[in-house]
Design a protein around this motif. Structure first.
Motif, PDB file in Angstrom:
ATOM      1  N   LYS A  53       0.835  -1.210   0.000  1.00 42.72           N
ATOM      2  CA  LYS A  53       0.000   0.000   0.000  1.00 42.72           C
ATOM      3  C   LYS A  53       0.864   1.251   0.000  1.00 42.72           C
ATOM      4  N   ARG A  54       1.905   1.245   0.837  1.00 38.41           N
ATOM      5  CA  ARG A  54       2.806   2.401   0.932  1.00 38.41           C
ATOM      6  C   ARG A  54       3.520   2.632  -0.405  1.00 38.41           C
ATOM      7  N   ILE A  55       3.938   1.560  -1.039  1.00 37.19           N
ATOM      8  CA  ILE A  55       4.610   1.672  -2.332  1.00 37.19           C
ATOM      9  C   ILE A  55       3.664   2.266  -3.368  1.00 37.19           C
ATOM     10  N   GLN A  60       1.945   6.806  -6.774  1.00 37.30           N
ATOM     11  CA  GLN A  60       0.932   7.764  -7.236  1.00 37.30           C
ATOM     12  C   GLN A  60       1.418   9.203  -7.052  1.00 37.30           C
ATOM     13  N   LYS A  61       2.036   9.484  -5.902  1.00 38.98           N
ATOM     14  CA  LYS A  61       2.550  10.831  -5.656  1.00 38.98           C
ATOM     15  C   LYS A  61       3.639  11.194  -6.655  1.00 38.98           C
ATOM     16  N   ILE A  62       4.509  10.236  -6.948  1.00 35.98           N
ATOM     17  CA  ILE A  62       5.570  10.489  -7.917  1.00 35.98           C
ATOM     18  C   ILE A  62       4.978  10.740  -9.296  1.00 35.98           C
ATOM     19  N   ASP A  63       4.011   9.909  -9.684  1.00 34.48           N
ATOM     20  CA  ASP A  63       3.372  10.060 -10.996  1.00 34.48           C
ATOM     21  C   ASP A  63       2.635  11.392 -11.121  1.00 34.48           C
ATOM     22  N   ILE A  69      10.465  15.502  -1.170  1.00 31.38           N
ATOM     23  CA  ILE A  69      11.505  14.863  -0.365  1.00 31.38           C
ATOM     24  C   ILE A  69      11.804  15.729   0.843  1.00 31.38           C
ATOM     25  N   ASP A  70      11.848  15.102   2.004  1.00 30.59           N
ATOM     26  CA  ASP A  70      12.228  15.802   3.231  1.00 30.59           C
ATOM     27  C   ASP A  70      13.754  15.724   3.346  1.00 30.59           C
TER      28      ASP A  70
END
Length: 85
Positions: A53-55, A60-63, A69-70
């Motif tokens: 799920k995390r992956i 999705q956020k990257i896409d 990035i912190d």
């Protein structure tokens, strides 16, 4: 009388000519990768659903272009890694 006390040009030329000949003859070394049995076992293990799920969320956020990035967290983790904390 020695003009060049650090070696002769002739010996340099011979060594470079040998390197060229060995490459031309096809006897150069090739890179290879070996995967350990432990790494192969790890590939066989299923990915936990929470991690999956995390992956997917990160993908999705990257896409979407919304992944940020912190930098501070990255630096802290690197610092901990290199300083053994």
């Amino acid at each position: 009388m020695k003009i060049n006390p650090y070696g002769s040009i002739h010996s340099y030329y011979q060594s470079s000519a040998q390197n060229v000949q060995s490459k031309a003859s096809g006897h150069e070394k090739k890179d290879s990768v070996e995967i350990s049995s432990k790494a192969l076992e790890m590939q066989e293990e299923p990915v936990p659903t929470e991690r999956e799920k995390r992956i997917q969320e990160l993908q999705q956020k990257i896409d979407n272009g919304t992944y940020e990035i912190d930098e501070r967290a990255v630096v802290e983790k690197l610092y901990e890694f290199w300083n053994g904390r």
